[in-house]
Design a protein around this motif. Structure first.
Motif, PDB file in Angstrom:
ATOM      1  N   ILE A 252     -19.510  32.996  -0.703  1.00 59.66           N
ATOM      2  CA  ILE A 252     -20.193  33.808  -1.715  1.00 59.66           C
ATOM      3  C   ILE A 252     -21.168  32.941  -2.510  1.00 59.66           C
ATOM      4  N   CYS A 253     -20.719  31.779  -2.959  1.00 60.09           N
ATOM      5  CA  CYS A 253     -21.598  30.896  -3.747  1.00 60.09           C
ATOM      6  C   CYS A 253     -22.815  30.460  -2.941  1.00 60.09           C
ATOM      7  N   GLN A 254     -22.638  30.223  -1.656  1.00 57.32           N
ATOM      8  CA  GLN A 254     -23.771  29.866  -0.802  1.00 57.32           C
ATOM      9  C   GLN A 254     -24.765  31.030  -0.735  1.00 57.32           C
ATOM     10  N   ALA A 255     -24.258  32.239  -0.580  1.00 60.77           N
ATOM     11  CA  ALA A 255     -25.138  33.415  -0.515  1.00 60.77           C
ATOM     12  C   ALA A 255     -25.903  33.601  -1.826  1.00 60.77           C
TER      13      ALA A 255
ATOM     14  N   LEU B 153     -26.232  41.807  -3.612  1.00 57.52           N
ATOM     15  CA  LEU B 153     -25.236  41.246  -2.708  1.00 57.52           C
ATOM     16  C   LEU B 153     -23.983  42.100  -2.782  1.00 57.52           C
ATOM     17  N   HIS B 154     -23.565  42.636  -1.652  1.00 56.08           N
ATOM     18  CA  HIS B 154     -22.352  43.439  -1.558  1.00 56.08           C
ATOM     19  C   HIS B 154     -21.301  42.619  -0.829  1.00 56.08           C
ATOM     20  N   VAL B 155     -20.216  42.277  -1.541  1.00 61.37           N
ATOM     21  CA  VAL B 155     -19.153  41.463  -0.968  1.00 61.37           C
ATOM     22  C   VAL B 155     -17.927  42.334  -0.733  1.00 61.37           C
ATOM     23  N   ARG B 156     -17.397  42.250   0.480  1.00 62.53           N
ATOM     24  CA  ARG B 156     -16.116  42.894   0.801  1.00 62.53           C
ATOM     25  C   ARG B 156     -15.056  41.799   0.811  1.00 62.53           C
TER      26      ARG B 156
ATOM     27  N   LEU C  53     -21.752  41.004   2.757  1.00 58.85           N
ATOM     28  CA  LEU C  53     -20.996  39.815   3.119  1.00 58.85           C
ATOM     29  C   LEU C  53     -19.517  40.189   3.142  1.00 58.85           C
ATOM     30  N   ASP C  54     -18.871  40.070   4.292  1.00 61.39           N
ATOM     31  CA  ASP C  54     -17.450  40.392   4.420  1.00 61.39           C
ATOM     32  C   ASP C  54     -16.663  39.096   4.506  1.00 61.39           C
ATOM     33  N   VAL C  55     -15.917  38.789   3.448  1.00 61.57           N
ATOM     34  CA  VAL C  55     -15.104  37.572   3.411  1.00 61.57           C
ATOM     35  C   VAL C  55     -13.613  37.908   3.470  1.00 61.57           C
ATOM     36  N   SER C  56     -13.296  39.131   3.813  1.00 61.65           N
ATOM     37  CA  SER C  56     -11.905  39.595   3.751  1.00 61.65           C
ATOM     38  C   SER C  56     -10.986  38.901   4.752  1.00 61.65           C
ATOM     39  N   ASP C  57     -11.511  38.327   5.811  1.00 53.77           N
ATOM     40  CA  ASP C  57     -10.669  37.641   6.793  1.00 53.77           C
ATOM     41  C   ASP C  57     -10.626  36.130   6.608  1.00 53.77           C
ATOM     42  N   LEU C  58     -11.342  35.633   5.604  1.00 58.99           N
ATOM     43  CA  LEU C  58     -11.383  34.185   5.385  1.00 58.99           C
ATOM     44  C   LEU C  58     -10.235  33.731   4.489  1.00 58.99           C
ATOM     45  N   GLU C  59      -9.765  32.522   4.725  1.00 52.64           N
ATOM     46  CA  GLU C  59      -8.707  31.933   3.906  1.00 52.64           C
ATOM     47  C   GLU C  59      -9.330  31.117   2.779  1.00 52.64           C
ATOM     48  N   PRO C  60      -8.677  31.098   1.597  1.00 54.29           N
ATOM     49  CA  PRO C  60      -9.183  30.303   0.483  1.00 54.29           C
ATOM     50  C   PRO C  60      -9.306  28.835   0.891  1.00 54.29           C
ATOM     51  N   PRO C  61     -10.319  28.166   0.441  1.00 48.44           N
ATOM     52  CA  PRO C  61     -11.367  28.546  -0.521  1.00 48.44           C
ATOM     53  C   PRO C  61     -12.642  29.070   0.138  1.00 48.44           C
ATOM     54  N   GLN C  62     -12.589  29.395   1.427  1.00 45.86           N
ATOM     55  CA  GLN C  62     -13.797  29.824   2.136  1.00 45.86           C
ATOM     56  C   GLN C  62     -14.500  31.034   1.518  1.00 45.86           C
ATOM     57  N   PRO C  63     -13.781  32.071   1.032  1.00 48.17           N
ATOM     58  CA  PRO C  63     -14.521  33.186   0.430  1.00 48.17           C
ATOM     59  C   PRO C  63     -15.420  32.751  -0.733  1.00 48.17           C
ATOM     60  N   MET C  64     -14.876  31.894  -1.613  1.00 48.23           N
ATOM     61  CA  MET C  64     -15.656  31.426  -2.760  1.00 48.23           C
ATOM     62  C   MET C  64     -16.863  30.616  -2.297  1.00 48.23           C
ATOM     63  N   HIS C  65     -16.663  29.720  -1.342  1.00 43.84           N
ATOM     64  CA  HIS C  65     -17.775  28.898  -0.833  1.00 43.84           C
ATOM     65  C   HIS C  65     -18.852  29.778  -0.184  1.00 43.84           C
TER      66      HIS C  65
END
Length: 86
Positions: A21-24, A34-37, A7-19
């Protein structure tokens, strides 16, 4: 079933990365890793993971390149996959 979910959340703005990741995490099964970037160290996430019975490993590969590996607490099968990847 994929054993490693990336899961690559590096281009998302807060709070989207947290949401995201929590969904995953709601669909993460035992035996899966789960590998998060991420572009930063998500310190608030670490407390949530501990509360929800997950284990994690965080590494930093230079400025703006963080990797978080997450698995169910006590899940040796997923943990062994982590050792293979590191």
């Amino acid at each position: 079933m994929d054993s490693i979910i990336t899961l690559d959340v590096s281009d998302l703005e807060p709070p989207q990365p947290m949401h995201t990741i929590c969904q995953a995490l709601t669909t993460l099964q035992r035996g899966q890793l789960l590998h998060v970037r991420h572009r930063r160290e998500p310190v608030p996430l670490f407390a949530i993971l501990t509360e929800q019975q997950f284990e994690y490993r965080h590494t930093e590969e230079g400025a703006g390149r963080h990797h978080i590996w997450i698995w169910h607490q006590g899940d040796e099968q997923a943990y062994n996959k982590l050792d293979e990847k590191q």
